[in-house]
Design a protein around this motif. Structure first.
Motif, PDB file in Angstrom:
ATOM      1  N   UNK A  29       0.821  -1.089  -0.029  1.00  0.00           N
ATOM      2  CA  UNK A  29       0.008   0.097  -0.106  1.00  0.00           C
ATOM      3  C   UNK A  29       0.870   1.350   0.049  1.00  0.00           C
ATOM      4  N   UNK A  30       1.792   1.026   0.703  1.00  0.00           N
ATOM      5  CA  UNK A  30       2.538   2.508   1.007  1.00  0.00           C
ATOM      6  C   UNK A  30       3.549   2.593  -0.402  1.00  0.00           C
ATOM      7  N   UNK A  31       4.017   1.549  -1.001  1.00  0.00           N
ATOM      8  CA  UNK A  31       4.907   1.511  -2.352  1.00  0.00           C
ATOM      9  C   UNK A  31       4.094   2.132  -3.358  1.00  0.00           C
ATOM     10  N   UNK A  32       2.717   1.634  -3.371  1.00  0.00           N
ATOM     11  CA  UNK A  32       1.849   2.189  -4.400  1.00  0.00           C
ATOM     12  C   UNK A  32       1.522   3.792  -3.983  1.00  0.00           C
ATOM     13  N   UNK A  33       1.455   4.196  -2.987  1.00  0.00           N
ATOM     14  CA  UNK A  33       1.047   5.641  -2.641  1.00  0.00           C
ATOM     15  C   UNK A  33       2.105   6.461  -2.964  1.00  0.00           C
ATOM     16  N   UNK A  34       3.389   5.993  -2.635  1.00  0.00           N
ATOM     17  CA  UNK A  34       4.625   6.663  -3.006  1.00  0.00           C
ATOM     18  C   UNK A  34       4.862   6.856  -4.440  1.00  0.00           C
ATOM     19  N   UNK A  35       4.707   6.035  -5.020  1.00  0.00           N
ATOM     20  CA  UNK A  35       5.190   5.685  -6.572  1.00  0.00           C
ATOM     21  C   UNK A  35       4.021   6.084  -7.408  1.00  0.00           C
ATOM     22  N   UNK A  43       0.522  24.918  -6.065  1.00  0.00           N
ATOM     23  CA  UNK A  43      -0.337  24.223  -5.083  1.00  0.00           C
ATOM     24  C   UNK A  43      -1.851  23.621  -5.295  1.00  0.00           C
ATOM     25  N   UNK A  44      -2.422  24.661  -6.088  1.00  0.00           N
ATOM     26  CA  UNK A  44      -4.021  24.084  -6.357  1.00  0.00           C
ATOM     27  C   UNK A  44      -4.017  23.058  -7.514  1.00  0.00           C
ATOM     28  N   UNK A  45      -3.055  23.021  -8.442  1.00  0.00           N
ATOM     29  CA  UNK A  45      -2.847  21.924  -9.218  1.00  0.00           C
ATOM     30  C   UNK A  45      -2.720  20.662  -8.472  1.00  0.00           C
ATOM     31  N   UNK A  46      -1.621  20.528  -7.831  1.00  0.00           N
ATOM     32  CA  UNK A  46      -1.208  19.657  -7.022  1.00  0.00           C
ATOM     33  C   UNK A  46      -2.241  19.001  -6.269  1.00  0.00           C
ATOM     34  N   UNK A  47      -3.028  19.740  -5.208  1.00  0.00           N
ATOM     35  CA  UNK A  47      -4.299  19.547  -4.725  1.00  0.00           C
ATOM     36  C   UNK A  47      -5.293  18.710  -5.380  1.00  0.00           C
ATOM     37  N   UNK A  48      -5.802  19.313  -6.443  1.00  0.00           N
ATOM     38  CA  UNK A  48      -6.741  18.969  -7.512  1.00  0.00           C
ATOM     39  C   UNK A  48      -6.219  17.503  -7.984  1.00  0.00           C
ATOM     40  N   UNK A  49      -4.899  17.257  -8.371  1.00  0.00           N
ATOM     41  CA  UNK A  49      -4.423  15.975  -8.923  1.00  0.00           C
ATOM     42  C   UNK A  49      -4.463  14.990  -7.548  1.00  0.00           C
ATOM     43  N   UNK A  50      -4.391  15.254  -6.553  1.00  0.00           N
ATOM     44  CA  UNK A  50      -4.287  14.067  -5.262  1.00  0.00           C
ATOM     45  C   UNK A  50      -5.663  14.015  -5.135  1.00  0.00           C
ATOM     46  N   UNK A  59       0.507   7.387  -6.635  1.00  0.00           N
ATOM     47  CA  UNK A  59      -0.053   8.637  -6.091  1.00  0.00           C
ATOM     48  C   UNK A  59       0.782   9.774  -6.231  1.00  0.00           C
ATOM     49  N   UNK A  60       1.911   9.806  -5.477  1.00  0.00           N
ATOM     50  CA  UNK A  60       2.839  10.842  -5.470  1.00  0.00           C
ATOM     51  C   UNK A  60       3.942  10.877  -6.481  1.00  0.00           C
ATOM     52  N   UNK A  61       4.039   9.793  -7.372  1.00  0.00           N
ATOM     53  CA  UNK A  61       4.775  10.093  -8.486  1.00  0.00           C
ATOM     54  C   UNK A  61       6.494   9.876  -8.165  1.00  0.00           C
TER      55      UNK A  61
END
Length: 125
Positions: free
Chosen positions: A15-21, A82-89, A23-25
């Motif tokens: 789950x953490x691996x998927x999140x950091x790779x 910041x707005x784009x990153x928030x919308x992306x997440x 979701x966060x890229x």
């Protein structure tokens, strides 16, 4: 002197691996399984900068986050927009706090959290 990396222990490695790779890229630099410790070690980078070691260990204790505990408070990432990153997440299913303005710098920022409730801040460059 500069920071070399930050070490994070996840309660569920996949789950953490998927999140950091995914979701966060962050990019995978190296992944090893250490049989003697029953532990994965995943080295992650942003661009060419090695930043995070993600570990798994059998049955790690939960990290106190609320109320805030002594120790590392949060991990902050610099972002251009910041707005784009928030919308992306949010589009990837994360629950993100509202954007705030740093009263000292005038820069925008917001918080979300990783799968183990480690607070993550995204701060305007």
């Amino acid at each position: 002197m500069k920071i070399h990396h930050i070490a994070i222990i996840g309660s569920n490695y996949e789950v953490s691996k998927k999140f950091y790779t995914e979701i966060l890229g962050l990019q995978i630099v190296r992944e090893v399984y250490r049989e003697e410790r029953k532990s994965y070690k995943l080295d992650l980078a942003i661009g060419e900068h090695y930043v995070i070691e993600l570990f798994s260990f059998p049955d790690p204790p939960a990290r106190p986050s609320r109320p805030e505990a002594c120790g590392l408070r949060h991990l902050a990432f610099s972002v251009e927009n910041v707005t784009e990153k928030r919308d992306e997440l949010i589009g990837k299913g994360l629950n993100c706090e509202e954007i705030r303005i740093d009263e000292f710098t005038g820069k925008e920022f917001f918080f979300t959290q990783d799968p183990d409730q480690l607070p993550l801040e995204f701060y305007e460059m």
